[in-house]
Write a protein that holds these residues in place. Structure first.
Motif, short mmCIF file in Angstrom:
data_model
loop_
_atom_site.label_atom_id
_atom_site.label_comp_id
_atom_site.label_asym_id
_atom_site.label_seq_id
_atom_site.Cartn_x
_atom_site.Cartn_y
_atom_site.Cartn_z
N CYS A 243 32.82 25.94 27.25
CA CYS A 243 32.03 24.91 27.92
C CYS A 243 32.75 24.32 29.12
N THR B 54 31.26 21.12 31.82
CA THR B 54 31.71 19.74 31.74
C THR B 54 31.47 18.96 33.01
N LYS C 140 27.77 17.88 32.60
CA LYS C 140 27.26 17.21 31.41
C LYS C 140 28.11 16.01 30.98
N ALA C 141 29.36 15.95 31.37
CA ALA C 141 30.21 14.89 30.87
C ALA C 141 29.87 13.56 31.51
N SER D 138 34.87 16.48 24.41
CA SER D 138 33.75 15.62 24.02
C SER D 138 33.00 16.29 22.89
N TYR E 161 29.94 16.94 22.91
CA TYR E 161 29.06 17.93 23.52
C TYR E 161 29.79 19.24 23.76
N ILE E 162 31.03 19.14 24.28
CA ILE E 162 31.80 20.34 24.53
C ILE E 162 32.10 21.07 23.22
N SER F 56 27.23 13.39 22.00
CA SER F 56 27.77 12.59 23.09
C SER F 56 28.61 13.42 24.06
N ASP F 57 28.47 13.06 25.36
CA ASP F 57 29.30 13.71 26.36
C ASP F 57 30.43 12.79 26.82
N GLN F 58 30.67 11.74 26.07
CA GLN F 58 31.75 10.81 26.41
C GLN F 58 33.10 11.49 26.23
N TRP F 59 33.97 11.32 27.22
CA TRP F 59 35.29 11.96 27.13
C TRP F 59 36.10 11.39 25.97
#
Length: 345
Positions: free
Chosen positions: A24, A28, A31-32, A172, A174-175, A181-184
């Motif tokens: 991914c 990133t 999407k992040a 994240s 998502y990754i 969530s795409d929050q780091w």
């Protein structure tokens, strides 16, 4: 003696999990949530899974060291820049929806030999003897792609090797999963996966003959060797050492499984020689990559009976090397296999 390898059932899991992370990378930037803060410290945790039933997880009580190498720096936009020394790595494979084998062949296999000669790495040490199952290190300004290389380990019975792989930090949900969530997340972790291989060692039988009567000809001494491991007999054999003069000789039996408990019994000394000291050495424990020794000493006893195996008719050796051991009355006592003579050191 055939060597056994014990593989962790979860080996594929580490590859698939890492594939989700790396696969991914190119997403990133889209999407992040927001940019990466390259100044935020990264924490990296190495773990041994709670449900890991591998021999390593269940038996190893030493120290496991894992080396972390930063092979690429990650900027605010998620773009990777190769670190000095790792220029031979081509990260463009990550744009091609790579398989786990692709990542191993094109990144890990290239990076690991380079890293081996480098002194710039961070060490994670998990002390299994203290009950530790994980350990965390903090990497200041650590956003990047990391190669982690668990170092080979060994104990009294096994040698252990591990899967090296790469991780992306930060990450994240998502990754990791393709959803959520795409929050780091600046706290990342990976799970140790292992293979265990039975270790082996050698047994040496050292015989010292104090006095030799040349007129009697060759003097033969026979030893029964029994080795047990986990209450099972792994070796039950007979070995001979022949002398044509006084002195010491050593016969080595190679590749016995480490941790096996060995008993060596001198079962034949001939009619003209007698033991000086013990005739049985027991409780020897085979050590990985090492040699344990059973020592025996004999001397001439004054008799004038030639000392070959047939001298007292206690042993009959057939054409296949099987030795029939009879008692003093001629009754068969035991049939074993006697190894042929070999070069002594």
């Amino acid at each position: 003696m055939k060597k056994a390898v014990f593989k962790s059932k979860g080996l594929i899991g580490i590859i698939l999990g890492a594939l989700l992370i790396i696969g991914c990378l190119q997403i990133t930037g889209l999407k992040a949530a927001g940019r990466i803060n390259p100044n935020t410290p990264i924490t990296i945790t190495a773990k041994i899974a709670e449900n890991d039933q591998s021999i390593f997880a269940q038996e190893f009580d030493g120290k496991l060291q894992i080396r972390l190498y930063k092979i690429a720096d990650i900027g605010e936009t998620g773009k990777a820049t190769i670190e000095a020394g790792f220029e031979d790595i081509d990260l463009s494979i990550l744009d091609q929806n790579p398989s786990p084998e692709d990542i191993i062949d094109n990144i890990v296999a290239v990076a690991e030999p380079i890293a081996k000669d480098m002194e710039d790495y961070t060490t994670i040490e998990i002390k299994r003897g203290d009950g530790e199952s994980e350990k965390t290190v903090t990497m200041p300004e650590g956003a990047g792609i990391y190669l982690y290389v668990p170092q080979p380990a060994a104990d009294r019975r096994y040698t252990y090797t591990f899967t090296s792989y790469i991780l992306y930090a930060p990450t994240s949900t998502y990754i990791m999963t393709g959803q959520g969530s795409d929050q780091w997340q600046y706290d990342v972790e990976f799970t140790i996966k292992s293979e265990a291989e039975q270790a082996y060692g050698d047994l040496a039988i050292t015989k010292t003959l104090d006095t030799f009567n040349k007129s009697l000809g060759k003097a033969s001494f026979v030893y029964k060797v029994t080795a047990t491991l986990d209450n099972e007999v792994v070796l039950n054999n007979v070995y001979s050492i022949d002398f044509d003069k006084a002195g010491s000789k050593t016969r080595t039996i190679k590749d016995l499984p480490a941790s096996a408990v060995v008993t060596v019994e001198e079962i034949y000394t001939g009619a003209s020689y007698e033991a000086v000291g013990n005739e049985i050495v027991s409780g020897l424990v085979i050590k990985p990559g090492d040699t344990v020794t059973a020592n025996f000493e004999n001397d001439y006893n004054g008799n004038l009976i030639s000392g070959g195996i047939s001298a007292e008719n206690q042993f009959t050796v057939d054409e296949n090397g099987n030795i029939i051991w009879t008692d003093k009355d001629g009754n068969p006592k035991e049939q074993l296999h006697m190894e042929p003579a070999e070069t002594f050191r």
